[in-house]
Design an enzyme around this catalytic site. Structure first.
Site, PDB file in Angstrom:
ATOM      1  CG  ASP A 305       0.834   1.220   3.243  1.00 57.80           C
ATOM      2  OD1 ASP A 305      -0.242   1.105   3.846  1.00 57.80           O
ATOM      3  OD2 ASP A 305       1.695   0.330   3.206  1.00 57.80           O
ATOM      4  CB  THR A 307       2.830   0.679   7.923  1.00 57.09           C
ATOM      5  OG1 THR A 307       1.667   0.193   8.597  1.00 57.09           O
ATOM      6  CG2 THR A 307       4.061   0.339   8.731  1.00 57.09           C
ATOM      7  CG  ASP A 545       7.303   1.524   3.146  1.00 55.62           C
ATOM      8  OD1 ASP A 545       6.246   0.942   2.829  1.00 55.62           O
ATOM      9  OD2 ASP A 545       7.672   1.675   4.319  1.00 55.62           O
TER      10      ASP A 545
END
Length: 799
Positions: A305, A307, A545
């Protein structure tokens, strides 16, 4: 339990009191299950001591102790020392894992005495009330008491891909996780009665599950076990036909059988894995399954990802601007209360809403009549404030038509690497089935993201290691591409909107091979992308996350979660980066390559010994000659050419990516080199015996010298590419053997006599011929097979 209203439309409870929780725990109604962060100390000792080959070696050791002399029982003491080292290393790894597992374990939020507090999962008791938010994993079964847009993903349990909305009174099961909304539920089944406690257990288990490496080693060990009986029978028959007495026959048979056992191979495999765990533990990296180290060594594609990996998790509001240049759909000054109210209305805000709350802390006291929680699939959230309007906040290109001026303005800002959200007024309550419907743009909220200072170096490492990186982001493609471009990722200037990607695996795999950055990727698309890459032969590591990463983390070959990520993402990942540093990933990959590459390297040495021992036993038995070695001779050779060097080689740096075909590569070294060693040794022994003038001690010394020199040259080949410390290691082993020959105590202890010039010249000539043959074979193999270049420059020897 007392009930109270806590916010409009949200039913909350005061939960159990501390005394009630304690009473239930004492009655055995707590969420206690047999869950370990690692194997117990007893399991570690048992696994290292009570093995099939230790039983064989122990039996032979006992026989030699009975018939003597004790020097020939030296192999037994070495096994004890090696096993002790293995136990100590695994116990150190256990302590590291246990400490890190405590840091990385999920801590559910429980309502006790009317207050929400975090507790370890095992302290939850029957009837506890648990607070839920996006990304939380359900650790016990229960029934929903209250919810606001609560949606639960049960795909880890049922395989059903779509999230399920859960309303008060409906059941929820452990092992599922929240994808949207908030709520509370009461625990109805805890401990072993809960539906999916196995999933929670597996999240922190010291697992030695099946892998290609261990499966290959186990297969080789089975083959060696089958060879024991015929090798023993031929050796005993040959010794009796050579007119050896009972004691000499037993001693010769033991000498022939002991080196067949690659006793240090399994031990060094355990040591290498344990050392890898300890090294990664120092970097605050929790390895939840040991085979993850092997998987990392094979990874050729990393999906991540944006972010929280390439950028910092936190954001800040840069500015709030008009939805499109020249428009005045709403006074911007009047939107501050709206943004503040939206942020305050969410009890578990995501990173974007937290940034808005920081920028607009003065929230008006507006009544909330309806709410829609943010989800990665919908990409918008909203709140209805009665007379103050129905407001939504989300992706501009999702809420608006493609040709809208606000979408063009958002694209322009996104191209600068900014995250852009649209604040818009909806025409209906946000909890309506048709919501949000047509919206009226009010403003664009521009969020600034900070690049991780180590992200560029991390991407450069993967590029140097020929590991491709794919950015799978929920943000707009242009925003993700701008961030990736700033970090120098190849292919970043041509980002792809995932909504335009094909669904079929083959076309999707082609798109994934062409591009590096993908925006507006849904959770299920991330999973499909991982599957497509795997179907085209790639070994995929997925990092993430958030709750939107869970499905892809679970299905990737290796799942890597951030320590600050959602409990669900940490539970399904094999590796957790507790310091949230994306820059730790290269060290994790390098450690995996070190462990697997070096185990393969030393496996060749151990099986080399097995091959030459087997062939020598058969040749001597068929020729009806006395066995040329005492057990102490082969112990000396094995220690200096395999045991000590293998220990250092198993822990050495190694950056070569692991490849399939472990057994063929190991046998390609062991069989030809072992055959050459056996032929050279038998030829030397037969030659000195044919002269008929030397003593048994001289004959054995010649055979021992030949075998040592050939095995030392094999070590020299395996150690390539040669570094200074490897050269020192090989030289030290040669010096140690010379000292044994020239120091009186060494000669007497090992029953060697190096002072017969003719016999020693014969030994050196046989060993020299074998070394030339091995060297020629190495260069021919190197020329026929394309060499791979290591990160340090010199070509690695193709193992």
């Amino acid at each position: 339990m007392k009930q109270a209203v806590d916010g409009p439309g949200t039913l909350a409870t005061s939960g159990l009191s501390a005394a009630e929780a304690q009473e239930r725990a004492e009655r055995g109604q707590a969420n206690t299950v047999v869950r370990r962060g690692s194997r117990s100390a007893a399991d570690i000792v048992r696994a290292n001591v009570f093995t099939r080959f230790n039983a064989i070696i122990g039996t032979l050791f006992a026989i030699i102790l009975v018939i003597g002399p004790p020097q020939d029982a030296l192999f037994g003491f070495i096994i004890l020392v090696n096993t002790g080292i293995g136990i100590v290393q695994e116990l150190r790894a256990k302590r590291t894992l246990d400490r890190l597992a405590i840091l990385g374990e999920a801590r559910p939020r429980v309502v006790r005495d009317g207050e929400v507090t975090e507790v370890p999962a095992e302290r939850i008791v029957l009837d506890d009330v648990l607070d839920l938010g996006p990304g939380d994993q359900l650790v016990v079964d229960g029934v929903v008491l209250a919810g606001s847009g609560l949606a639960v993903d049960e795909s880890l349990l049922s395989g059903e891909p779509d999230p399920v909305a859960r309303k008060p009174g409906e059941p929820v099961r452990s092992g599922s996780f929240v994808v949207a909304g908030t709520g509370r539920y009461r625990a109805t089944k805890v401990g072993n009665a809960a539906y999916a406690n196995e999933l929670a257990e597996q999240a922190s288990r010291f697992a030695l599950t099946r892998s290609e490496l261990r499966a290959g080693i186990d297969r080789i060990l089975r083959w060696i076990t089958w060879l024991f009986v015929p090798a023993a029978a031929v050796t005993v028959y040959g010794q009796l036909r050579a007119h050896q007495g009972p004691v000499e026959t037993v001693r010769g048979t033991v000498a022939a059988l002991v080196p067949l056992v690659p006793e240090g191979l399994v031990l060094l495999t355990s040591i290498a894995f344990a050392a890898g765990v300890i090294r990664l533990g120092r970097r605050r990296c929790l390895v939840q399954e040991l085979p993850a180290l092997e998987g990392l060594a094979r990874v050729d594609t990393v999906c991540t990802d944006k972010t929280g990996t390439l950028t910092e998790t936190g954001m800040r509001v840069g500015r709030v601007c008009a939805a499109a240049p020249g428009t005045t759909s709403a006074p911007l000054s009047g939107l501050s209360p709206v943004l503040a109210a939206l942020a305050a209305a969410d009890p578990r805000p995501n990173a974007s809403l937290r940034a808005i709350a920081d920028a607009f802390p003065r929230a008006p006291d507006w009544p909330v009549t309806a709410s829609a929680a943010f989800s990665s699939a919908a990409k918008w959230s909203g709140v209805s404030f009665g007379g103050h309007g129905d407001w939504v906040l989300g992706a501009p290109d999702v809420l608006l038509a493609p040709g809208d001026p606000a979408v063009a303005e958002a694209d322009r800002l996104s191209a600068q690497g900014l995250r852009v959200l649209l604040l818009a007024r909806a025409g209906m309550p946000v909890d309506s089935p048709q919501a949000p419907g047509p919206v009226i743009p009010a403003a664009l909220v521009v969020l600034e993201q900070r690049l991780r200072p180590d992200a560029a170096a991390t991407l450069a490492f993967f590029a140097a290691q020929q590991v491709s990186v794919k950015i799978l982001s929920g943000d707009s493609a242009r925003s993700a591409g701008a961030v990736a471009g700033a970090l120098g990722l190849p292919g970043a200037p041509d980002p792809v909107d995932a909504r335009e990607l094909p669904v079929e695996p083959a076309p999707l795999a082609r798109e994934l091979s062409r591009a590096s950055v993908f925006g507006r990727v849904s959770p299920h698309q991330k999973r499909a992308m991982v599957h497509a890459l795997q179907s085209s032969g790639h070994t995929v590591a997925m990092t993430g996350d958030g709750v939107n990463d869970v499905l892809a983390l679970k299905d990737a070959d290796i799942g890597v979660a951030m320590g600050s990520g959602s409990p669900a993402s940490r539970a399904v990942a094999q590796i957790v980066l507790l310091d949230n540093a994306f820059a730790t990933l290269p060290h994790v990959v390098a450690e995996g390559r070190r462990v697997i590459g070096n185990i393969e390297r030393v496996a060749g040495l151990f099986l080399l010994k097995t091959v030459y021992s087997l062939l020598l036993a058969l040749a001597v038995g068929v020729a009806h000659l006395p066995f040329p070695f005492l057990p102490r001779h082969l112990t000396l050779i094995g220690t200096l050419t395999i045991g000590i060097p293998a220990f250092f080689l198993a822990l050495a740096p190694n950056t070569e990516r692991a490849r399939p075909g472990f057994i063929p590569r190991v046998l390609r070294l062991a069989v030809p080199v072992g055959t050459v060693a056996a032929v050279a040794t038998f030829s030397c022994y037969a030659a000195v015996l044919a002269e008929g003038r030397a003593s048994d001690v001289v004959n054995r010394t010649a055979a021992t010298t030949t075998l040592f020199l050939v095995a030392l040259w094999a070590l020299f080949l395996v150690a390539r590419p040669l570094r200074w410390w490897k050269a020192v290691l090989v030289a030290a082993m040669a010096v140690a053997f010379v000292l044994v020959l020239v120091v009186p105590f060494g000669r007497d202890f090992f029953a060697l006599d190096p002072f017969d010039g003719t016999a020693m010249l014969t030994a050196v000539a046989a060993a020299g011929s074998a070394a030339l043959l091995l060297e020629a074979g190495w260069w021919l193999d190197r020329r026929l097979r394309r060499p791979r270049r290591s990160r340090h420059g010199p070509a690695e020897h193709p193992r």
